[in-house]
Write an enzyme that holds these catalytic residues in place. Structure first.
Site, PDB file in Angstrom:
ATOM      1  N   HIS A  54       0.824  -1.220   0.000  1.00  0.00           N
ATOM      2  CA  HIS A  54       0.000   0.000   0.000  1.00  0.00           C
ATOM      3  C   HIS A  54       0.853   1.264   0.000  1.00  0.00           C
ATOM      4  O   HIS A  54       0.477   2.290   0.571  1.00  0.00           O
ATOM      5  CB  HIS A  54      -0.960   0.009   1.188  1.00  0.00           C
ATOM      6  CG  HIS A  54      -1.961  -1.101   1.177  1.00  0.00           C
ATOM      7  ND1 HIS A  54      -3.130  -1.058   0.444  1.00  0.00           N
ATOM      8  CD2 HIS A  54      -1.957  -2.306   1.794  1.00  0.00           C
ATOM      9  CE1 HIS A  54      -3.803  -2.183   0.604  1.00  0.00           C
ATOM     10  NE2 HIS A  54      -3.111  -2.955   1.428  1.00  0.00           N
ATOM     11  N   ASN A 127     -10.294  -3.061   1.671  1.00  0.00           N
ATOM     12  CA  ASN A 127      -9.898  -3.029   0.265  1.00  0.00           C
ATOM     13  C   ASN A 127     -11.117  -2.743  -0.601  1.00  0.00           C
ATOM     14  O   ASN A 127     -12.232  -2.595  -0.093  1.00  0.00           O
ATOM     15  CB  ASN A 127      -9.275  -4.367  -0.153  1.00  0.00           C
ATOM     16  CG  ASN A 127      -7.871  -4.562   0.396  1.00  0.00           C
ATOM     17  OD1 ASN A 127      -7.088  -3.617   0.477  1.00  0.00           O
ATOM     18  ND2 ASN A 127      -7.553  -5.798   0.763  1.00  0.00           N
ATOM     19  N   TYR A 337      -0.081  -4.093  11.631  1.00  0.00           N
ATOM     20  CA  TYR A 337      -0.218  -2.717  11.151  1.00  0.00           C
ATOM     21  C   TYR A 337       0.380  -1.717  12.128  1.00  0.00           C
ATOM     22  O   TYR A 337       1.163  -0.847  11.744  1.00  0.00           O
ATOM     23  CB  TYR A 337      -1.691  -2.404  10.876  1.00  0.00           C
ATOM     24  CG  TYR A 337      -2.110  -2.790   9.479  1.00  0.00           C
ATOM     25  CD1 TYR A 337      -2.048  -4.123   9.066  1.00  0.00           C
ATOM     26  CD2 TYR A 337      -2.551  -1.847   8.573  1.00  0.00           C
ATOM     27  CE1 TYR A 337      -2.411  -4.492   7.787  1.00  0.00           C
ATOM     28  CE2 TYR A 337      -2.919  -2.204   7.286  1.00  0.00           C
ATOM     29  CZ  TYR A 337      -2.853  -3.521   6.899  1.00  0.00           C
ATOM     30  OH  TYR A 337      -3.199  -3.880   5.630  1.00  0.00           O
TER      31      TYR A 337
END
Length: 487
Positions: A54, A127, A337
């Protein structure tokens, strides 16, 4: 009106910003030129590590407005009143390529929303597809390695891409999505967004529901063919970024309608698909979409680096009334993350303006670290431990969501099998939903990549997946691949 004075970072005025100090005219430069050294040293450090995935992103601010009553399913404060608005930041992205890649490529798109709620920031990191390639996070590094640039050739290699998919039959559903008509959105405004994972909502009475999020674009879904995308990527690699920026600047504010699918927690054990498998969808006939609200983007960031590249989204940023499920991929992301942001941006990345709460104040005992500021000190005599006797922030004792039941023995278990839990059924269902024209384009897209693979056994293994999904699907892909390899 006199101009403001240019200064060094320490505030001293700069006498000459055009010429470096030297030992005489034409002589070597001087180490004592603090302004030159400061500029060069800072320039060398302007870039931070890009995201492994990303990396290529765009973003905008806006708001989320509740349009329908969902208080029977969640006690989340920002969803408790029809008409209530919450500020949001949304980051779009491609997945596989680097920061310098083109926007118009065949790749999933990230759709990450940060809700600045009065009970803290809620991050929904999804997404533009409702499913994903794998179901267990232990495979994620290998999957991304197979999709990124090869360490020897420096480019994405069909051999790597299709070899991994050949050994991961659960990817067949997402491959069918990716190679279909929606694989290359015409713009970020013209695609849907999905939470993809299964999450949990809990109402005020403590009842738990599992939930899937669907952001339906109000601009209509529009996509590019492979030929259109190749032309656009060559002419304007920044096509999607430019489109989003210019639309908002013109006042054409893109919007999405949020719907959810809600499953009573008691239904999960006997549902025919594993509801926590991110390679599967819940058919709408089983759990219909229920409208929740509207998301609108109406303000561009002032600085892309500060607000888009340093935006940090973490799926473990929940608020009361919303929590995780036992979705394995989600469980892995709850750690990965936040850990990625601590590496890229530092332990105090949550103090950056784009990441800090806006509708409330963060109060905790985190201290020091790189880029620590007075905002982490919370007063001259503040204590940095809890519990304490000095009126420091204290726990509430109220869980954010309902507890998840667990049973059995520790170990490396495969996910439990439900009645329809093979890797191909839903891929076949998706294929059969397509029009004849959509099927033809899907077959051509798959064959174009698979025919480039050098090993016959890898090709045959992938063809077996498409045959298992649908006999016609497999036959057509096989014929197209063989035709391309004979040319």
């Amino acid at each position: 009106m006199s101009k403001r004075v240019l200064t060094t970072e320490s505030g001293a005025p700069v006498a000459d910003n055009q010429n470096s100090a030297s030992a005489g005219i034409g002589g070597p430069l001087l180490l004592q030129d603090q302004h030159l050294l400061e500029k060069l040293a800072r320039f060398n450090r302007e870039r931070i590590p890009e995201r492994v995935v990303h990396a290529r992103g765009s973003g905008a601010y806006g708001y989320f407005e509740v349009t329908d009553d969902v208080t029977g399913f969640t006690h989340a404060d920002f969803l408790n009143t029809v008409g209530r608005r919450t500020e949001v930041f949304l980051r779009f992205s491609t997945v596989a390529d680097s920061l310098g890649g083109a926007d118009a490529v065949r790749d999933p798109r990230g759709f990450a929303v940060k809700f600045y709620t009065e009970q803290g920031n809620y991050d929904l990191v999804g997404n533009n597809t409702p499913v994903f390639f794998i179901k267990d996070p232990i495979k994620f590094p290998d999957f991304i390695h197979s999709q990124k640039r090869d360490p020897f050739t420096g480019r994405q290699e069909p051999d790597n891409v299709w070899d991994f998919w050949a050994h991961s039959p659960e990817a067949t559903h997402q491959v069918t999505w990716l190679m279909g008509d929606r694989g290359i959105p015409a713009s970020y405004r013209h695609m849907n967004g999905y939470g993809s994972h299964t999450y949990q909502w809990t109402n005020a009475a403590g009842e738990a529901f599992f939930v899937k999020y669907h952001f339906k674009t109000n601009q209509g879904v529009r996509s590019l063919s492979s030929d259109q995308a190749a032309e656009l990527a060559g002419k304007n690699p920044n096509s999607h970024q430019t489109d989003l920026l210019q639309a908002i600047e013109r006042g054409v504010n893109p919007s999405w309608t949020l719907h959810v699918q809600l499953m009573p927690a008691a239904d999960a054990a006997e549902y025919r698909f594993n509801p926590f498998d991110v390679t599967k969808v819940w058919p709408h006939r089983d759990y219909p979409l229920q409208r929740v609200g509207r998301l609108v983007l109406d303000r561009n960031p002032d600085n892309v680096f500060a607000e888009v590249e340093q935006a940090a989204f973490s799926p473990n940023n929940f608020v009361p009334g919303i929590g995780p499920s036992t979705d394995k991929m989600l469980q892995g992301r709850l750690f990965a993350y936040a850990d990625a942001h601590r590496y890229r941006l530092g332990v105090n990345h949550t103090l950056l303006a784009v990441n800090a709460p806006k509708a409330t104040t963060a109060r905790n005992y985190g201290r020091d670290g790189l880029m620590a500021s007075n905002s982490t000190a919370q007063g001259r005599a503040a204590k940095n431990y809890e519990p304490n006797s000095y009126d420091g922030p204290a726990e509430t004792g109220r869980a954010l969501s309902a507890p998840l039941p667990v049973t059995g023995y520790t170990g490396t278990h495969e996910a439990p099998q439900h009645t329809k839990d093979d890797d191909f059924y839903q891929a076949g269902e998706l294929y059969r939903l397509m029009s004849p024209e959509e099927r033809s384009r899907l077959v051509a897209n798959i064959a174009g990549g698979l025919a480039q693979v050098s090993r016959d056994d890898v090709i045959e293994r992938n063809l077996a997946h498409f045959h298992a999904a649908d006999p016609e699907y497999g036959r057509r892909v096989e014929e197209a691949v063989h035709a391309l390899r004979e040319d």
